[in-house]
Enzyme design. Structure first.
Site, PDB file in Angstrom:
ATOM      1  N   ASP A  29      45.169  44.338  27.027  1.00  0.00           N
ATOM      2  CA  ASP A  29      46.604  44.092  27.226  1.00  0.00           C
ATOM      3  C   ASP A  29      47.375  44.944  26.220  1.00  0.00           C
ATOM      4  O   ASP A  29      47.053  44.965  25.027  1.00  0.00           O
ATOM      5  CB  ASP A  29      46.908  42.595  27.030  1.00  0.00           C
ATOM      6  CG  ASP A  29      48.309  42.232  27.509  1.00  0.00           C
ATOM      7  OD1 ASP A  29      49.285  42.852  27.031  1.00  0.00           O
ATOM      8  OD2 ASP A  29      48.430  41.336  28.354  1.00  0.00           O
ATOM      9  N   ILE A  30      48.377  45.654  26.711  1.00  0.00           N
ATOM     10  CA  ILE A  30      49.119  46.609  25.885  1.00  0.00           C
ATOM     11  C   ILE A  30      50.075  45.911  24.895  1.00  0.00           C
ATOM     12  O   ILE A  30      50.529  46.518  23.930  1.00  0.00           O
ATOM     13  CB  ILE A  30      49.895  47.615  26.788  1.00  0.00           C
ATOM     14  CG1 ILE A  30      50.116  48.933  26.087  1.00  0.00           C
ATOM     15  CG2 ILE A  30      51.173  47.018  27.329  1.00  0.00           C
ATOM     16  CD1 ILE A  30      48.867  49.702  25.799  1.00  0.00           C
ATOM     17  N   GLU A  88      54.900  38.216  35.074  1.00  0.00           N
ATOM     18  CA  GLU A  88      55.397  39.588  34.879  1.00  0.00           C
ATOM     19  C   GLU A  88      54.801  40.557  35.904  1.00  0.00           C
ATOM     20  O   GLU A  88      55.515  41.389  36.460  1.00  0.00           O
ATOM     21  CB  GLU A  88      55.049  40.025  33.452  1.00  0.00           C
ATOM     22  CG  GLU A  88      55.604  41.381  33.061  1.00  0.00           C
ATOM     23  CD  GLU A  88      55.114  41.809  31.666  1.00  0.00           C
ATOM     24  OE1 GLU A  88      55.019  40.935  30.771  1.00  0.00           O
ATOM     25  OE2 GLU A  88      54.835  43.001  31.498  1.00  0.00           O
ATOM     26  N   HIS A  93      45.509  38.418  37.382  1.00  0.00           N
ATOM     27  CA  HIS A  93      44.813  38.850  36.164  1.00  0.00           C
ATOM     28  C   HIS A  93      44.525  37.639  35.295  1.00  0.00           C
ATOM     29  O   HIS A  93      45.332  36.727  35.179  1.00  0.00           O
ATOM     30  CB  HIS A  93      45.608  39.913  35.394  1.00  0.00           C
ATOM     31  CG  HIS A  93      47.040  39.548  35.157  1.00  0.00           C
ATOM     32  ND1 HIS A  93      48.007  39.637  36.128  1.00  0.00           N
ATOM     33  CD2 HIS A  93      47.664  39.092  34.051  1.00  0.00           C
ATOM     34  CE1 HIS A  93      49.166  39.255  35.629  1.00  0.00           C
ATOM     35  NE2 HIS A  93      48.991  38.908  34.376  1.00  0.00           N
ATOM     36  N   HIS A  95      43.891  36.470  31.546  1.00  0.00           N
ATOM     37  CA  HIS A  95      44.036  36.833  30.135  1.00  0.00           C
ATOM     38  C   HIS A  95      42.865  36.231  29.359  1.00  0.00           C
ATOM     39  O   HIS A  95      42.635  35.008  29.421  1.00  0.00           O
ATOM     40  CB  HIS A  95      45.313  36.236  29.538  1.00  0.00           C
ATOM     41  CG  HIS A  95      46.606  36.758  30.075  1.00  0.00           C
ATOM     42  ND1 HIS A  95      47.343  37.727  29.426  1.00  0.00           N
ATOM     43  CD2 HIS A  95      47.321  36.439  31.178  1.00  0.00           C
ATOM     44  CE1 HIS A  95      48.459  37.965  30.105  1.00  0.00           C
ATOM     45  NE2 HIS A  95      48.472  37.197  31.175  1.00  0.00           N
TER      46      HIS A  95
HETATM   47  P1  AMP Z   1      51.859  37.991  33.090  1.00  0.00           P
HETATM   48  O1  AMP Z   1      52.104  38.628  34.440  1.00  0.00           O
HETATM   49  O2  AMP Z   1      52.999  37.124  32.657  1.00  0.00           O
HETATM   50  O3  AMP Z   1      50.531  37.282  33.032  1.00  0.00           O
HETATM   51  O4  AMP Z   1      51.816  39.159  32.015  1.00  0.00           O
HETATM   52  C1  AMP Z   1      51.378  40.449  32.320  1.00  0.00           C
HETATM   53  C2  AMP Z   1      50.648  41.041  31.141  1.00  0.00           C
HETATM   54  O5  AMP Z   1      50.331  42.398  31.463  1.00  0.00           O
HETATM   55  C3  AMP Z   1      51.442  41.077  29.833  1.00  0.00           C
HETATM   56  O6  AMP Z   1      50.676  40.433  28.812  1.00  0.00           O
HETATM   57  C4  AMP Z   1      51.645  42.555  29.551  1.00  0.00           C
HETATM   58  O7  AMP Z   1      51.603  42.883  28.186  1.00  0.00           O
HETATM   59  C5  AMP Z   1      50.487  43.191  30.316  1.00  0.00           C
HETATM   60  N1  AMP Z   1      50.759  44.558  30.739  1.00  0.00           N
HETATM   61  C6  AMP Z   1      51.825  45.016  31.440  1.00  0.00           C
HETATM   62  N2  AMP Z   1      51.726  46.347  31.648  1.00  0.00           N
HETATM   63  C7  AMP Z   1      50.558  46.726  31.081  1.00  0.00           C
HETATM   64  C8  AMP Z   1      49.881  47.984  30.957  1.00  0.00           C
HETATM   65  N3  AMP Z   1      50.395  49.115  31.449  1.00  0.00           N
HETATM   66  N4  AMP Z   1      48.707  48.001  30.290  1.00  0.00           N
HETATM   67  C9  AMP Z   1      48.171  46.875  29.774  1.00  0.00           C
HETATM   68  N5  AMP Z   1      48.762  45.671  29.861  1.00  0.00           N
HETATM   69  C10 AMP Z   1      49.937  45.587  30.503  1.00  0.00           C
END
Ligand code: AMP
Length: 130
Positions: A29-30, A88, A93, A95
């Site tokens: 995760d970035i 988001e 996905h 975590h």
């Molecule tokens: P959520 O959809 O709320 O579970 O969160 C999406 C997750 O994806 C967040 O923790 C972001 O930091 C992560 N994220 C979004 N874009 C990227 C990316 N390009 N590379 C890695 N992680 C990402």
């Protein structure tokens, strides 16, 4: 339009890759809750985890378990937590988060890492994936 995670899986957007099989992809995760925070994604684009078939769900969990064991073996932490949010990015996905305390589980406190630190952690974890 493909999701950002599909673009990562296809190599159109860079990521710190941890593991891959035919149907899944794992990367750091970035914007991590803690160093080693990893996302496990099915390659098939589905928004909500409960819309996966039972078989797809169980296979995603088996893949995530393998990655979690690799994190546990390589990142100092009390234990590896698991969360599914998806508010988001509308592409399922899981975590996987190395936890020292509840603070790491809240998504309110983020850790800043340099590209070199991300790279090193990715290599360390991916080296432990069995
Ligand atoms: P959520 O959809 O709320 O579970 O969160 C999406 C997750 O994806 C967040 O923790 C972001 O930091 C992560 N994220 C979004 N874009 C990227 C990316 N390009 N590379 C890695 N992680 C990402």
């Amino acid at each position: 339009m493909p999701t950002i995670f599909t673009k990562i899986i296809n190599g159109e957007i860079p990521s710190y890759k941890i593991a891959e099989d035919k149907d899944h992809f794992a990367f750091l995760d970035i914007n991590p809750n803690a160093a080693g925070h990893t996302l496990c994604v099915p390659k098939r684009e589905v928004d909500k985890i409960w819309d996966l078939s039972e078989e797809e769900y169980l296979r995603l969990m088996a893949f995530s378990r393998k990655v979690a064991l690799a994190i546990e073996a390589s990142v100092p932490c009390e234990r590896v937590g698991i969360s599914v949010i998806g508010l988001e990015v509308p592409h399922v996905h899981v975590h996987l988060i190395p936890l020292q305390s509840m603070k790491n589980a809240t998504f309110q406190h983020k850790e800043k890492l340099t590209p070199e630190e991300f790279q090193k952690i990715a290599e360390t974890i991916s080296g432990q994936v069995k």
